[in-house]
Design an enzyme around this catalytic site. Structure first.
Site, short mmCIF file in Angstrom:
data_model
loop_
_atom_site.label_atom_id
_atom_site.label_comp_id
_atom_site.label_asym_id
_atom_site.label_seq_id
_atom_site.Cartn_x
_atom_site.Cartn_y
_atom_site.Cartn_z
N GLU A 5 33.21 28.64 61.27
CA GLU A 5 34.31 28.80 60.35
C GLU A 5 34.46 29.98 59.14
OE1 GLU A 5 33.89 24.63 58.07
OE2 GLU A 5 33.72 23.88 60.18
N GLU A 15 27.59 18.82 59.04
CA GLU A 15 26.83 18.83 57.57
C GLU A 15 25.65 17.79 57.37
OE1 GLU A 15 30.27 19.19 55.34
OE2 GLU A 15 30.90 21.04 56.54
O1 G3I Z 1 46.94 15.09 54.54
C1 G3I Z 1 47.14 14.99 53.30
C2 G3I Z 1 48.44 15.09 53.30
O2 G3I Z 1 49.14 13.90 53.65
C3 G3I Z 1 48.75 15.68 51.43
O3 G3I Z 1 50.16 15.59 51.53
C4 G3I Z 1 48.36 16.51 51.11
C5 G3I Z 1 48.35 16.89 49.76
O4 G3I Z 1 47.49 17.42 49.06
O5 G3I Z 1 46.98 16.46 51.26
C6 G3I Z 1 46.46 16.27 52.62
O6 G3I Z 1 45.11 16.14 52.92
C7 G3I Z 1 44.52 17.19 52.65
C8 G3I Z 1 43.93 18.14 53.98
O7 G3I Z 1 42.91 18.96 53.83
C9 G3I Z 1 45.12 18.46 54.88
O8 G3I Z 1 45.84 19.75 54.23
C10 G3I Z 1 43.11 16.90 52.00
O9 G3I Z 1 43.60 16.51 50.60
C11 G3I Z 1 42.32 18.08 51.82
O10 G3I Z 1 41.05 17.57 51.34
C12 G3I Z 1 42.03 18.77 53.03
O11 G3I Z 1 40.98 19.87 52.93
C13 G3I Z 1 40.31 20.19 54.17
C14 G3I Z 1 38.79 19.88 53.78
O12 G3I Z 1 38.04 20.49 54.92
C15 G3I Z 1 38.44 18.47 53.70
O13 G3I Z 1 38.51 17.91 54.95
C16 G3I Z 1 40.73 21.54 54.04
O14 G3I Z 1 41.97 21.85 54.48
C17 G3I Z 1 39.83 22.34 55.31
O15 G3I Z 1 39.82 23.50 55.50
C18 G3I Z 1 38.31 22.02 55.23
O16 G3I Z 1 37.40 22.15 56.13
C19 G3I Z 1 36.03 22.12 56.01
C20 G3I Z 1 35.49 21.86 57.64
O17 G3I Z 1 36.30 20.73 58.01
C21 G3I Z 1 34.14 21.61 57.53
N1 G3I Z 1 33.49 22.61 56.95
C22 G3I Z 1 33.78 22.89 55.53
C23 G3I Z 1 35.34 23.22 55.45
C24 G3I Z 1 35.80 23.70 54.31
O18 G3I Z 1 35.79 22.66 53.30
#
Ligand code: G3I
Length: 380
Positions: free
Chosen positions: A264, A159
């Site tokens: 994805e 990205e």
């Molecule tokens: O790890 C913490 C955990 O400790 C806590 O208990 C929990 C409470 O909400 O949050 C956890 O972190 C979250 C993580 O996902 C794991 O579940 C983050 O808040 C959350 O922001 C994160 O979201 C991910 C997002 O990327 C940001 O990294 C999504 O699962 C994931 O599907 C999404 O994937 C991205 C790709 O990497 C890149 N392209 C876009 C795609 C969709 O956004």
């Protein structure tokens, strides 16, 4: 008595021989799963989270191992998780993830090395170009080095582009300038020359962004640095992007001489607030029935639309299977999808192939049937 024993012995032998022969002439047909049906086209992958890496639910674990030939860690290899402070690396889940892929003989994809989001705060706060280059180089060499020969491909840069195709003003661009892109690919290929290296982004079917991506990747290749592929994330909707734009993008990326991966894939069935005109509407989305219409289940008519959309998209993938290396879904089941929380929190979305009870949906049946039909036509 002796004669009776001999008779019994030869009868048993005869049954054994006939039994073996029968097995020889009727080899067991492979089960009809995504993985098996698409084996000769491209890898079929899924993103998995911590709970799936742990295989704590046996039904889910069965689906992952049976249906998919490739895995990506949804979150566990992102900078914030794997390299939280300058001197500490967190390998527990990345190690388990790679071991799981090996257990099921899968193509293992690493996501992601250089990304402005989910970035560790210690890297985010770097202001100096030499310091940033050292940090990135060390990050790449350490992680890629650890999984050398085991992780088959990497999203090296994720990205880096704006929607108009210009470069995003990330902390990497602001400190190191454009050089960070080519250097990231160079350090990755030096560390594991056999891994396939990808540039990965969303909205890659958008014509303007596509031009920018092609220019950027070409610049790197022209410097003599290896880029093996372009990842089109594929966070799509029921009606957008158009099939024409998807197909044209696959053709345009592939014309660069690189592989194309759909990295994805998921298809949201919910209204897209971005299409609405007006300011500051975001706060109103959350409790709106209009924005979250299927809390009690997906109506059959939408289920059919979703299945047809998947079928149409997979028709294009199959038509260009010589250009496509891998198609990875962003999750296994609807209940796990990030799209239940984005761009409106707390919605009930249905973007994947397995429902909340882990049963295959019509979308699953439609892409299996499509491939079996194409195989049958080929053998006619
Ligand atoms: O790890 C913490 C955990 O400790 C806590 O208990 C929990 C409470 O909400 O949050 C956890 O972190 C979250 C993580 O996902 C794991 O579940 C983050 O808040 C959350 O922001 C994160 O979201 C991910 C997002 O990327 C940001 O990294 C999504 O699962 C994931 O599907 C999404 O994937 C991205 C790709 O990497 C890149 N392209 C876009 C795609 C969709 O956004």
């Amino acid at each position: 008595m002796k004669i009776k024993q001999q008779f019994l012995f030869f009868t048993a032998l005869l049954i054994l021989v006939i039994g073996c022969k029968t097995n020889e002439v009727e080899p067991k047909k492979p089960a009809i799963t995504l993985r098996n049906v698409y084996e000769d086209a491209f890898y079929i992958g899924t993103a998995i989270n911590k709970f799936q890496i742990d295989e704590s639910d046996s039904v889910m674990a069965g689906i992952v191992g049976r249906e998919f030939s490739s895995i990506t860690a949804e979150n566990e290899m992102k900078s914030m998780q794997i390299h939280p402070t300058k001197d500490s690396f967190n390998y527990e889940y990345p190690d388990k993830f790679v071991a799981l892929g090996e257990k099921y003989n899968m193509f293992i994809h690493g996501h992601t090395l250089v990304w402005h989001s989910q970035l560790s705060s210690w890297i985010r706060s770097i202001k100096d170009s030499t310091e940033m280059a050292e940090a990135l180089k060390n990050h790449i060499q350490t992680i890629v080095g650890r999984y050398k020969g085991r992780v088959n491909s990497w999203d090296v840069v994720n990205e880096a582009l704006n929607e108009d195709g210009t470069l995003r003003q990330s902390v990497f661009l602001n400190t190191m300038g454009e050089d960070y892109l080519a250097l990231a690919f160079k350090w990755t290929s030096e560390t594991d020359p056999k891994a396939d290296l990808y540039y990965n982004d969303y909205n890659m079917a958008n014509a303007e962004k596509r031009k920018g991506a092609i220019k950027m990747v070409k610049n790197i290749i022209d410097k003599g640095i290896k880029v093996d592929g372009i990842g089109m994330q594929g966070h799509w909707h029921l009606n957008t992007p158009s099939l024409e734009d998807i197909e044209q993008s696959i053709l345009d990326y592939s014309a660069l001489g690189v592989k194309v991966a759909i990295t994805e894939l998921d298809i949201s069935v919910l209204p897209n607030p971005d299409e609405l005109v007006g300011a500051d509407i975001a706060q109103n989305f959350q409790n709106s029935e209009v924005m979250n219409p299927y809390t009690k289940g997906l109506p059959d008519s939408i289920q059919v639309k979703l299945a047809n959309r998947y079928k149409d998209i997979f028709k294009i993938f199959l038509k260009h299977k010589d250009k496509i290396s891998r198609v990875t879904f962003w999750g296994v089941s609807d209940g796990q999808s990030w799209l239940n929380g984005f761009p409106v929190r707390g919605r009930t979305n249905y973007p994947l192939l397995f429902d909340r009870q882990l049963k295959p949906k019509s979308a699953y049946d439609s892409i299996i049937a499509l491939k079996l039909r194409e195989d049958k036509q080929l053998t006619k």
